[in-house]
Design an enzyme around this catalytic site. Structure first.
Site, PDB file in Angstrom:
ATOM      1  N   HIS A  49      -5.561  -1.322  -4.610  1.00 14.85           N
ATOM      2  CA  HIS A  49      -5.953  -0.149  -3.830  1.00 14.85           C
ATOM      3  C   HIS A  49      -6.777   0.778  -4.702  1.00 14.85           C
ATOM      4  O   HIS A  49      -6.379   1.096  -5.829  1.00 14.85           O
ATOM      5  CB  HIS A  49      -4.722   0.557  -3.266  1.00 14.85           C
ATOM      6  CG  HIS A  49      -3.950  -0.314  -2.327  1.00 14.85           C
ATOM      7  ND1 HIS A  49      -2.907  -1.119  -2.742  1.00 14.85           N
ATOM      8  CD2 HIS A  49      -4.119  -0.574  -0.999  1.00 14.85           C
ATOM      9  CE1 HIS A  49      -2.454  -1.810  -1.711  1.00 14.85           C
ATOM     10  NE2 HIS A  49      -3.163  -1.506  -0.645  1.00 14.85           N
ATOM     11  N   GLN A  98       0.772 -11.106  -2.482  1.00 18.08           N
ATOM     12  CA  GLN A  98      -0.608 -10.681  -2.259  1.00 18.08           C
ATOM     13  C   GLN A  98      -1.249 -10.276  -3.580  1.00 18.08           C
ATOM     14  O   GLN A  98      -0.611  -9.628  -4.407  1.00 18.08           O
ATOM     15  CB  GLN A  98      -0.654  -9.488  -1.302  1.00 18.08           C
ATOM     16  CG  GLN A  98      -0.225  -9.807   0.119  1.00 18.08           C
ATOM     17  CD  GLN A  98      -0.289  -8.569   1.000  1.00 18.08           C
ATOM     18  OE1 GLN A  98       0.274  -7.528   0.662  1.00 18.08           O
ATOM     19  NE2 GLN A  98      -0.970  -8.663   2.117  1.00 18.08           N
ATOM     20  N   ASP A 122      -2.957  -7.840  -4.352  1.00 15.01           N
ATOM     21  CA  ASP A 122      -3.278  -6.564  -3.736  1.00 15.01           C
ATOM     22  C   ASP A 122      -3.883  -5.590  -4.739  1.00 15.01           C
ATOM     23  O   ASP A 122      -3.502  -5.573  -5.908  1.00 15.01           O
ATOM     24  CB  ASP A 122      -1.999  -5.942  -3.169  1.00 15.01           C
ATOM     25  CG  ASP A 122      -2.162  -5.541  -1.720  1.00 15.01           C
ATOM     26  OD1 ASP A 122      -3.317  -5.410  -1.282  1.00 15.01           O
ATOM     27  OD2 ASP A 122      -1.150  -5.366  -1.037  1.00 15.01           O
ATOM     28  N   HIS A 169      -8.450  -0.887   0.489  1.00  9.91           N
ATOM     29  CA  HIS A 169      -7.478  -1.967   0.300  1.00  9.91           C
ATOM     30  C   HIS A 169      -8.289  -3.244   0.080  1.00  9.91           C
ATOM     31  O   HIS A 169      -9.253  -3.484   0.802  1.00  9.91           O
ATOM     32  CB  HIS A 169      -6.628  -2.193   1.552  1.00  9.91           C
ATOM     33  CG  HIS A 169      -5.941  -0.976   2.087  1.00  9.91           C
ATOM     34  ND1 HIS A 169      -4.574  -0.858   2.146  1.00  9.91           N
ATOM     35  CD2 HIS A 169      -6.430   0.179   2.622  1.00  9.91           C
ATOM     36  CE1 HIS A 169      -4.244   0.294   2.692  1.00  9.91           C
ATOM     37  NE2 HIS A 169      -5.355   0.940   2.995  1.00  9.91           N
ATOM     38  N   ARG A 184       7.833 -10.666   5.598  1.00  4.76           N
ATOM     39  CA  ARG A 184       7.633 -10.417   7.027  1.00  4.76           C
ATOM     40  C   ARG A 184       8.371 -11.495   7.815  1.00  4.76           C
ATOM     41  O   ARG A 184       8.272 -12.675   7.481  1.00  4.76           O
ATOM     42  CB  ARG A 184       6.149 -10.413   7.381  1.00  4.76           C
ATOM     43  CG  ARG A 184       5.398  -9.304   6.633  1.00  4.76           C
ATOM     44  CD  ARG A 184       3.926  -9.329   6.877  1.00  4.76           C
ATOM     45  NE  ARG A 184       3.247  -8.473   5.915  1.00  4.76           N
ATOM     46  CZ  ARG A 184       1.934  -8.414   5.761  1.00  4.76           C
ATOM     47  NH1 ARG A 184       1.153  -9.156   6.527  1.00  4.76           N
ATOM     48  NH2 ARG A 184       1.390  -7.629   4.852  1.00  4.76           N
ATOM     49  N   LYS A 190     -12.102  -3.476   8.612  1.00  5.44           N
ATOM     50  CA  LYS A 190     -12.063  -4.418   7.491  1.00  5.44           C
ATOM     51  C   LYS A 190     -13.366  -5.197   7.404  1.00  5.44           C
ATOM     52  O   LYS A 190     -14.088  -5.340   8.391  1.00  5.44           O
ATOM     53  CB  LYS A 190     -10.940  -5.447   7.684  1.00  5.44           C
ATOM     54  CG  LYS A 190      -9.568  -4.909   7.939  1.00  5.44           C
ATOM     55  CD  LYS A 190      -8.558  -6.059   8.083  1.00  5.44           C
ATOM     56  CE  LYS A 190      -8.740  -6.835   9.367  1.00  5.44           C
ATOM     57  NZ  LYS A 190      -7.846  -7.997   9.482  1.00  5.44           N
ATOM     58  N   CYS A 227       0.794  -1.237   0.000  1.00  9.21           N
ATOM     59  CA  CYS A 227       0.000   0.000   0.000  1.00  9.21           C
ATOM     60  C   CYS A 227       0.829   1.290   0.000  1.00  9.21           C
ATOM     61  O   CYS A 227       0.469   2.232  -0.714  1.00  9.21           O
ATOM     62  CB  CYS A 227      -1.032  -0.004   1.114  1.00  9.21           C
ATOM     63  SG  CYS A 227      -0.630  -0.919   2.586  1.00  9.21           S
TER      64      CYS A 227
END
Length: 646
Positions: free
Chosen positions: A386, A382, A384, A516, A364, A470, A335
C-alpha cells in the site's frame, strides 16, 4: 429515416424498421454472412430486431466475445430442446453462456444422465441445427408466462420476480424458452457441438435449494474448431496444477487440516520463497519497506474499513475471547492493518510517499463447491503493498507500479496480456463506498496512467472493488486461456474512513491517496497459473533444483559428490541421485520431475573431470560433454535470458 452510428464513427441513414442484418448487408455480403449478433445503444439485440430510433450499432461475429456468447447461449436452447425430447417430463431452469461454452441446469426427476448418453444428445442437437430454425423473440404477459410454466416451479419463481411488460420468450422449431434475448440468426450456424460434463448444482447456488443436474457443453461454427478445442482440453488436463503439484511434490491438501487450506511441501515452500525474494529485491529497489501484521484483528477494524459490512456474513465468523464483548476476525484483507501502521505517527508531505509491503496471509470462507486446487482457497498469501501519497504524486506512483507489474510478467514469461480498467457500475451506486467526486478522480487517474504507459486497455463497468477502481491485468497463458493476474487500485475512501492525514506545505492537514497493489495477486493462485502456463517447466532461475546428477553406478559416487560440491560453489541448485538403479530409470524419473538438466557421470567423466549434460525433454542424442565451469556459464546465460533487470 433513422441515423445509425457505426463503431468507426460513420453515420448512415436507414429506413425506420431496418434490422442489424440489413445494416450488415448494406456494408457487404461477406460481413452479413459472418454477423451472428448485435448491440444497439449498448443493449444486446437480435440481428432481426427492427431499429426504430437513432443510435449506435455494433455488429458481432464469431471472432468477438459477444458473438461467441450469443452463439453458445443459442446452442443451450437447442440442447434444452434435445433434452426435453429425449427425457420427457424434465424441468428446465436456466441455460447461460459462460467463458467457454454454456450450461443448462435441469431437474431430471428420477431420470439419470451419464457419459453414455452424451452422444445421442449431441446427435439430436446437430439434427435440429441442420434444420436451420430461426430464433424469434416475442413479448408475453406475466399471466401467459405463468400459465406456460405452471408445472415448473423454477421458471415460475423467475417469472414472479419479473415486471409485467418486460417478459419475453424465444421460439425456435417447436421449442419455447423464457429468455431475455441475444441469439444467432438461426440454428444452421451451429456445425459442431460437444457435451463436456455433467455436475450437481443447487438451484440459484443455494445449498438449501434442490440439487439440479448441470449439463456443460460447447459448440462451434466449424468442426475443425471443436477438434482443436478438445485437443486443448487434453493438454489442459496434462497441465492441471493439481496433478502437477502432486507429481512435483509442491503442495498437499489434508481433510484433517481443512478444505481450501494448502500445505506447502519442501519443494513448494522453496518455490514460494524464491518468488518472494525475487519480488522483495525489486520492491527494495523501488523504495518499499517491509512490514508484518497479525493474522487476526478486532472486528471493529474491519467495520471501520467496510469489509465487515460487505463480506462479514459470508466470511469466517468472529472469534469470541473470554473478555466480555471482545471479538476478533481472521484477517480478510491486509489494507486495514497497513492503514493503522500509517496512523502510528504524524506525517508531513515531505515524508511521502510511504510504501509498505507485506506477504500477508488472509482468510476468506469460500463455499466448499467453489474451492478448486490453489486457484480458490480459504487461506492465501497476498504480495500486498500500500502506497500512501499526495494527490500530486499519484500519477508517478501509479505508473511506477505498472512498471513493477510488467517486470514481474516479463521475468516469468507472461507476455500476452490486456489491461482492464475496472470501474463502477453507475446503475448500482449502493455497491460502493465514498463520494462520486472521489470515484471520478480515481477512475480518471487510472485511465490517464494506462494511456500514458501505452497499455492495451479496455474499460469494464461494474468490476471495481467496493472502495475504489482498479487496473487489472488479464494475462493469456500458453493455452490461450485468460487469467486476472496483478491488480493496482486507487483508493480515496479508506484514508477517509481511517482518518489518515499528512501536513501539507500550507501547514494544514490533508488526506493522502492510497494505492493498493499486488503483482502476483495471491501466491497460491499465481503459482497454480504459472504451473499450468509452464507445464511445470519454470524459468530456470525459479526452479527448486536446476540440475540433477545421475551416477552410472556406485563406483562413481565420490566423483558425483565432487561435482555437486562444485555446483554449489557456482550457486547452482542441484541434487545427487546415486541410487543403485539403472541409468534409464533415473533419467525417466528425472524427466517426470522436470529437472532442467541431467548431469550424467561415469568412467569417462570421472577420468576427464567432465560431465555429460542432457536437457529435459531431449532424446539424449544431443548430450554434450563439458566441464562443470562451462556448464555453470550455460546456466547463468539462461538465467540472464529469462530474469529481466528492474
Amino acid at each position: 429515416m433513422i441515423k445509425i452510428t457505426l463503431p468507426d464513427g460513420s453515420v448512415k441513414e436507414f429506413a425506420n424498421g431496418t434490422t442489424p442484418m440489413d445494416v450488415a448487408l448494406s456494408i457487404s455480403e461477406g460481413l452479413a454472412r459472418n454477423v451472428i449478433s448485435a448491440a444497439f445503444n449498448g443493449a444486446t439485440v437480435e440481428t432481426s430486431t427492427p431499429l426504430t430510433t437513432d443510435g449506435s450499432l455494433v455488429l458481432y461475429t464469431w471472432n468477438n466475445d459477444e458473438g461467441k456468447k450469443a452463439f453458445w447461449h443459442s446452442t443451450s436452447h437447442v440442447m434444452a430442446q434435445a433434452l426435453e425430447e429425449l427425457y420427457p417430463g424434465i424441468k428446465l431452469t436456466i441455460g447461460p453462456a459462460i467463458d467457454n461454452g454454456f450450461y443448462y441446469d435441469v431437474d431430471f426427476g428420477d431420470k439419470k444422465i451419464t457419459d453414455a448418453d452424451f452422444k445421442k444428445i449431441e446427435d439430436r442437437v446437430l439434427e435440429i441445427s441442420r434444420e436451420k430454425h430461426e430464433f424469434k423473440m416475442r413479448s408475453v404477459s406475466k399471466a401467459e408466462a405463468l400459465a406456460m410454466y405452471k408445472d415448473n416451479e423454477f421458471k415460475t419463481e423467475l417469472i414472479e420476480n419479473l415486471e409485467d411488460g418486460t417478459i419475453t420468450f424465444c421460439d425456435h422449431a417447436t421449442f419455447t424458452d423464457l429468455c431475455r434475448g441475444g441469439h444467432i440468426p438461426n440454428t444452421g450456424i451451429i456445425k459442431a457441438m460437444k457435451i463436456l460434463s455433467v455436475a450437481g448444482a443447487y438451484w440459484r447456488g443455494n445449498e438449501k435449494n434442490k440439487q439440479l443436474t448441470r449439463v456443460y457443453g460447447i459448440s462451434f461454427p466449424k468442426q475443425k474448431d471443436l477438434t482443436e478445442y478438445l485437443q486443448l482440453l487434453e493438454e489442459a488436463k496434462k497441465r492441471d496444477h493439481r496433478k502437477l503439484g502432486k507429481e512435483l511434490e509442491l503442495f498437499h491438501f489434508s481433510q484433517k487440516v481443512g478444505q481450501g487450506l494448502p500445505l506447502w511441501l519442501p519443494k513448494g515452500a522453496a518455490l514460494r520463497d524464491r518468488l518472494e525474494q525475487f519480488l522483495k529485491k525489486a520492491q527494495k529497489k523501488a523504495g518499499y519497506e517491509q512490514v508484518v501484521t497479525p493474522h487476526i484483528g478486532q472486528k471493529e477494524l474491519y467495520v471501520t474499513s467496510g469489509h465487515y459490512a460487505k463480506y462479514g456474513a459470508d466470511s469466517f465468523q468472529p472469534i469470541h475471547t473470554p473478555a466480555e464483548g471482545e471479538e476478533f476476525l481472521l484477517k480478510p484483507m491486509n489494507c486495514p492493518h497497513h492503514c493503522e501502521i500509517y496512523n502510528a505517527r504524524p506525517w508531513s508531505y515531505k515524508d511521502l510517499p510511504k510504501r509498505y509491503a507485506e506477504f500477508g496471509t488472509v482468510y476468506r470462507y469460500e463455499q466448499s463447491g467453489e474451492l478448486h486446487g490453489l486457484t480458490r482457497v480459504r487461506g492465501f498469501t497476498q504480495d500486498d503493498a500500500h502506497i500512501f501519497c499526495t494527490p500530486d504524486q499519484l500519477d508517478t506512483e501509479f505508473k511506477n507500479v505498472i512498471d513493477l507489474v510488467l517486470y514481474v510478467f516479463g521475468s516469468l514469461g507472461f507476455e500476452n496480456f490486456t489491461a482492464q480498467v475496472s470501474v463502477r457500475d453507475l446503475e448500482n451506486p449502493d455497491k460502493y463506498i465514498g463520494s462520486v467526486e472521489n470515484w471520478e478522480k480515481a477512475e480518471n487517474a487510472i485511465i490517464s496512467a494506462a494511456r500514458d504507459k501505452g497499455l492495451n486497455y479496455v474499460i469494464e463497468p461494474g468490476e471495481a472493488a467496493f472502495y475504489g477502481p482498479k487496473l487489472d491485468f488479464m494475462v493469456k497463458d500458453a493455452l490461450g486461456r485468460s487469467w486476472q493476474l496483478g491488480t493496482i487500485q486507487v483508493d480515496y475512501n479508506l484514508p477517509e474512513r481511517f482518518e489518515l492525514t499528512y501536513k501539507g506545505s500550507d501547514n494544514e492537514l490533508h488526506r493522502p491517496v492510497m494505492i493498493h497493489r499486488a503483482p502476483f495477486g495471491s501466491m497460491e493462485r499465481f503459482i497454480a497459473i504459472l504451473l499450468e502456463h509452464t507445464a511445470g517447466n519454470f524459468p530456470i532461475w525459479l526452479m527448486p533444483e536446476q540440475a540433477i546428477i545421475l551416477s552410472l553406478s556406485e563406483k562413481y559416487e565420490n566423483y558425483a559428490q565432487k561435482v555437486l560440491n562444485l555446483l554449489e560453489n557456482y550457486e547452482i541448485r542441484a541434487l545427487l541421485d546415486n541410487r543403485n538403479e539403472t541409468i534409464g530409470k533415473k533419467i525417466r524419473e528425472a524427466e517426470t520431475q522436470k529437472y532442467p538438466f541431467m548431469l550424467i557421470v561415469g568412467e569417462e567423466e570421472a577420468k576427464n573431470g567432465t560431465i555429460s549434460v542432457r536437457r529435459h525433454g531431449d532424446d539424449g542424442k544431443s548430450n554434450e560433454t563439458m566441464t562443470v565451469e562451462a556448464f555453470a556459464e550455460i546456466v547463468q546465460e539462461e538465467i540472464n535470458k529469462t530474469l529481466k533487470q528492474f
